[in-house]
Write a protein that holds these residues in place. Structure first.
Motif, mmCIF file in Angstrom:
data_model
loop_
_atom_site.group_PDB
_atom_site.id
_atom_site.type_symbol
_atom_site.label_atom_id
_atom_site.label_comp_id
_atom_site.label_asym_id
_atom_site.label_seq_id
_atom_site.Cartn_x
_atom_site.Cartn_y
_atom_site.Cartn_z
ATOM 1 N N ILE A 135 34.829 39.193 34.027
ATOM 2 C CA ILE A 135 33.896 39.534 35.093
ATOM 3 C C ILE A 135 34.472 40.726 35.837
ATOM 4 N N SER A 136 33.634 41.681 36.177
ATOM 5 C CA SER A 136 34.122 42.871 36.868
ATOM 6 C C SER A 136 34.160 42.623 38.371
ATOM 7 N N ILE A 137 35.027 43.340 39.051
ATOM 8 C CA ILE A 137 35.270 43.097 40.469
ATOM 9 C C ILE A 137 34.048 43.459 41.316
ATOM 10 N N ASP A 138 33.158 44.307 40.818
ATOM 11 C CA ASP A 138 31.943 44.621 41.570
ATOM 12 C C ASP A 138 30.854 43.573 41.352
ATOM 13 N N GLN A 139 30.975 42.732 40.320
ATOM 14 C CA GLN A 139 30.029 41.634 40.115
ATOM 15 C C GLN A 139 30.413 40.400 40.922
ATOM 16 N N LEU A 140 31.700 40.251 41.174
ATOM 17 C CA LEU A 140 32.190 39.048 41.845
ATOM 18 C C LEU A 140 31.541 38.805 43.213
ATOM 19 N N PRO A 141 31.388 39.803 44.091
ATOM 20 C CA PRO A 141 30.768 39.535 45.391
ATOM 21 C C PRO A 141 29.358 38.957 45.305
ATOM 22 N N ILE A 142 28.598 39.349 44.289
ATOM 23 C CA ILE A 142 27.246 38.802 44.125
ATOM 24 C C ILE A 142 27.328 37.301 43.870
#
Length: 286
Positions: A135-142
């Motif tokens: 999982i990419s770090i920009d997807q994690l907040p979602i």
């Protein structure tokens, strides 16, 4: 187990007593779930724990679509043996389960879909979330926006952002105290944003990073002063700091001397007062 024995087991044991089953575990990639599990899911009214280990990914979407028929499901583990092709809304459907507390997923190529918005009025009851696929770090907040009750988070393969991260949205995760991350090509700037926005309440932080070679970007997590500032300002409740950093190919004397110079800076008063001690060793890879 032969197909005939499986059918006998299903007909005479599982189906008649499905309403009494509280834990259901499958760990065989050769079992046809369309025969064994899917037909009885609506009858598993007492099922609290579902463990699907080493299953074919083509069953996953069907299973997820039926999870809403399990009224007391509180623990879910799905581990696939291959990559998934169709993963539309899998995260969203799992997050909508009404009393789910524990969720562990390993589904290769399962991505956070672009159509999944940041949560605003629908939230999950999940308190312990483990994601072991990439999982990419920009997807994690979602994904984090859907789990405000989260207490423990483990990400087994957190990758660099797929897009340039400029946003600094803040989501309240007031109960998140225990975090374990394995980072791959995530620079310290993006990690700082993650901590600043989402990890302010953490008490236990475990980080594992591996680099191939010793170069400028690979030393960013060895900046003791930067760590001290980040912890002092944004992680005031941190009690346990387990930081594992490994290099492959740290061979020359100059590289080892530079490495040891950085490591020695973690012996200041700040680290001693917290009783956080650092050590290192070299070993030959054969």
């Amino acid at each position: 187990m032969s197909k005939s024995k499986l059918q006998h087991y299903l007909t005479h044991i599982i189906k008649p007593y499905a309403y009494r089953i509280e834990l259901f575990r499958l760990s065989n990639p050769f079992i046809d779930l369309s025969l064994l599990l899917l037909p009885i899911m609506k009858n598993l009214t007492q099922l609290t724990t579902l463990i699907l280990n080493n299953i074919e990914s083509n069953y996953i979407e069907q299973i997820v679509n039926h999870l809403s028929s399990l009224p007391v499901l509180s623990s879910l583990i799905i581990i696939s043996i291959n990559t998934i092709k169709n993963h539309k809304n899998i995260y969203y459907k799992i997050f909508r389960l009404p009393i789910l507390k524990y969720c562990q997923l390993l589904i290769e190529l399962l991505q956070c879909p672009k159509s999944l918005p940041v949560a605003t009025n629908e939230f999950s009851t999940i308190e312990h979330l483990i994601i072991n696929h990439e999982i990419s770090i920009d997807q994690l907040p979602i994904l984090l926006s859907y789990v405000p009750q989260l207490r423990r988070l483990s990400i087994g393969n957190l990758k660099k952002p797929k897009i340039n991260r400029t946003e600094r949205d803040s989501i309240s995760l007031n109960y998140l105290t225990n975090i374990s991350l394995k980072l791959h090509n995530v620079n310290f700037d993006d990690f700082e944003i993650l901590v600043t926005n989402y990890f302010r309440q953490i008490q236990v932080l475990t980080i594992a990073i591996q680099y191939i070679g010793f170069y400028d970007n690979s030393t960013q997590y060895l900046n003791a002063d930067r760590w001290e500032q980040l912890i002092s300002i944004h992680m005031l409740n941190l009690r346990v700091f387990d930081f594992q950093l490994s290099y492959r190919g740290l061979d020359s004397n100059d590289e080892r001397q530079a490495f040891e110079t950085l490591i020695n800076k973690f012996n200041s008063t700040f680290w001693i007062e917290h009783q956080w001690f650092f050590d290192h060793h070299y070993h030959q890879i054969t």
